[in-house]
Write a protein that holds these residues in place. Structure first.
Motif, short mmCIF file in Angstrom:
data_model
loop_
_atom_site.label_atom_id
_atom_site.label_comp_id
_atom_site.label_asym_id
_atom_site.label_seq_id
_atom_site.Cartn_x
_atom_site.Cartn_y
_atom_site.Cartn_z
N ASN A 122 40.06 35.39 45.77
CA ASN A 122 40.43 35.11 44.39
C ASN A 122 39.47 34.07 43.80
O ASN A 122 38.69 33.44 44.53
CB ASN A 122 41.89 34.62 44.31
CG ASN A 122 42.11 33.43 45.24
OD1 ASN A 122 41.39 32.44 45.16
ND2 ASN A 122 43.08 33.53 46.14
N GLU A 123 39.58 33.94 42.52
CA GLU A 123 38.69 33.05 41.76
C GLU A 123 38.80 31.58 42.23
O GLU A 123 37.79 30.88 42.34
CB GLU A 123 39.16 33.18 40.29
CG GLU A 123 38.21 32.71 39.24
CD GLU A 123 37.06 33.69 38.97
OE1 GLU A 123 37.16 34.90 39.28
OE2 GLU A 123 36.04 33.20 38.47
N THR A 155 36.59 39.29 44.76
CA THR A 155 35.80 38.49 43.81
C THR A 155 34.41 38.21 44.37
O THR A 155 34.28 37.86 45.55
CB THR A 155 36.51 37.13 43.60
OG1 THR A 155 37.81 37.39 43.11
CG2 THR A 155 35.77 36.24 42.64
N LEU A 168 31.32 35.76 43.30
CA LEU A 168 30.96 34.71 42.33
C LEU A 168 29.59 34.12 42.66
O LEU A 168 29.42 33.46 43.70
CB LEU A 168 32.01 33.59 42.38
CG LEU A 168 31.79 32.43 41.43
CD1 LEU A 168 32.18 32.80 40.00
CD2 LEU A 168 32.61 31.22 41.88
#
Ligand code: URA
Length: 438
Positions: free
Chosen positions: A401-402, A334, A336
């Motif tokens: 991960n998010e 991920t 972000l």
């Protein structure tokens, strides 16, 4: 003399003789002196301190408790650099191949990260195949072939320090300048280089939170190195915001490769060039820091420094193709972007908070035995003084991960202060140099 009498002497604030220090700490190393007496001694040193003579004696005992590298077969002058650790500090990866271009040999034995501060070894191990466990003969062969090698500590490097450090860690006796000095210097002096340059960091992301503490540590380490016959220099550098624009492991290797191409962030290159210039001056390879700096800049421009790095990676069994294709490094699932909550100027980017954000991601380790995740971290970090619009990325979080990414992003937002620019604390990146006598 019974061990308790030696402890008593230190407890009462007296200086110990070389023989007392030797018998106590050799006894600790052999197991004749138990942990509880060593813990009492560490606490007595914590409160009472040590003279330079005592610190030099302790350093010598710890250094000689293990193997010393035999550098006599190296033809060039030998030199190394040690940093007391910080956030985003990837200087060693750039510096070792860079100074090796100017005819010095760099046998660099590096450590792993602990807590929020990263370690060169974790970073370089993100290169697929790179071996950090070379035996002394292979280590020296790599240095003969390309001028530098970065490896990890073996069990035979200053084992008394290893044992004592673990004890200090659980007895609240780590933050003692005599003990820190003996710990760091025993390992670095075991490399047997003629010269040693120290990067002593101060600030929120450093071990030493105040400039005074950092200065005291720098002066103590330089004095001990002097007494032990090494050419020494230390530089005090700011670690209130991360160094460069990345924090993590693989992502810092990628930034180092860009730096070796001559595309490094301004603060990262400044620290690298100041340390590198001192390394060349101390080894007699340059007449002045200014001349050394020009030569190092030339080695970056010509591509020689990058070629050395590639060769070092290859000789360590690593995949040299990462140099041209960083996608071969471990990549996070991920990515972000962290949007700025307001428009304005970055007034602070707190290194401690940003280091903790990376710890949430798994880039560091809470305990010595933990494994780090090479792929996670931060890139494109905005620096103090830069202007951002509302919603512009403050950094890009690289996460497994998010959920991790969002938690780290919250930390980053809380660590960055945006204002009109009036609140910037003007701090020099390179605060001062502490030069040894040699
Ligand atoms: N790093 C070391 O190696 N030892 C200390 O005591 C502190 C930091």
């Amino acid at each position: 003399m019974l061990p308790q009498w030696i402890i008593e002497k230190k407890r009462d604030g007296q200086a110990l003789s070389v023989d007392e220090i030797r018998s106590f700490f050799e006894g600790y190393g052999s197991g004749a002196i138990p942990d509880y007496q060593a813990a009492a001694m560490a606490m007595a040193i914590y409160f009472r301190g040590m003279t330079f003579d005592e610190i030099a004696a302790l350093t010598d005992v710890m250094m000689k408790s293990g193997d010393l590298l035999d550098t006599s077969r190296l033809k060039q002058p030998t030199v190394d650099k040690h940093s007391t650790g910080g956030i985003g500090d990837k200087v060693s990866l750039i510096l070792a191949p860079l100074v090796a271009c100017r005819g010095v040999a760099v046998p660099m034995i590096s450590g792993r990260g602990l807590g929020i501060t990263g370690g060169t070894l974790d970073k370089i191990e993100s290169i697929p195949g790179y071996r950090t466990d070379l035996q002394p003969d292979e280590f020296l062969r790599v240095i003969e072939a390309c001028g530098c090698s970065i490896i990890g500590q073996t069990a035979r490097l200053a084992p008394v320090d290893k044992k004592l450090y673990a004890l200090r860690d659980v007895t609240a006796t780590v933050p003692s300048i005599p003990l820190i000095t003996a710990s760091i210097m025993s390992k670095k002096l075991a490399e047997n280089t003629q010269a040693l340059v120290l990067d002593v960091k101060w600030g929120s992301g450093a071990f030493m939170k105040t400039l005074d503490e950092a200065r005291n540590l720098a002066r103590t380490m330089v004095e001990v190195g002097d007494r032990m016959g090494r050419r020494m220099a230390a530089v005090l550098t700011d670690m209130n915001q991360p160094l460069g624009r990345t924090v993590g492991n693989a992502v810092e290797v990628e930034e180092s490769i860009r730096a070796l191409r001559g595309e490094g962030a301004q603060d990262l290159m400044e620290v690298t060039l100041v340390l590198g210039a001192l390394m060349l001056v101390l080894t007699g390879r340059a007449e002045s820091e200014a001349a050394a700096r020009r030569e190092l800049e030339g080695a970056l421009r010509s591509g020689e420094a990058l070629a050395r790095f590639r060769r070092m990676v290859e000789l360590h069994g690593g995949d040299p193709r990462v140099v041209d294709d960083p996608r071969r490094l471990p990549a996070a699932a991920t990515a972000l972007p962290v949007p700025a909550p307001a428009a304005g100027v970055i007034e602070a980017a707190d290194a401690d908070g940003i280091g903790r954000a990376c710890a949430i991601l798994g880039a560091g380790r809470a305990r010595v035995e933990d494994r780090v995740d090479h792929a996670v971290g931060l890139r494109d970090l905005r620096k103090v003084g830069e202007r951002v619009g509302k919603g512009d990325p403050l950094a890009v979080v690289l996460a497994r991960n998010e959920a991790d990414a969002r938690r780290a992003a919250e930390r980053i937002v809380a660590s960055v202060r945006i204002g009109d620019g009036q609140g910037i604390v003007d701090r020099p990146l390179i605060v001062e140099r502490v030069l040894g006598k040699g």
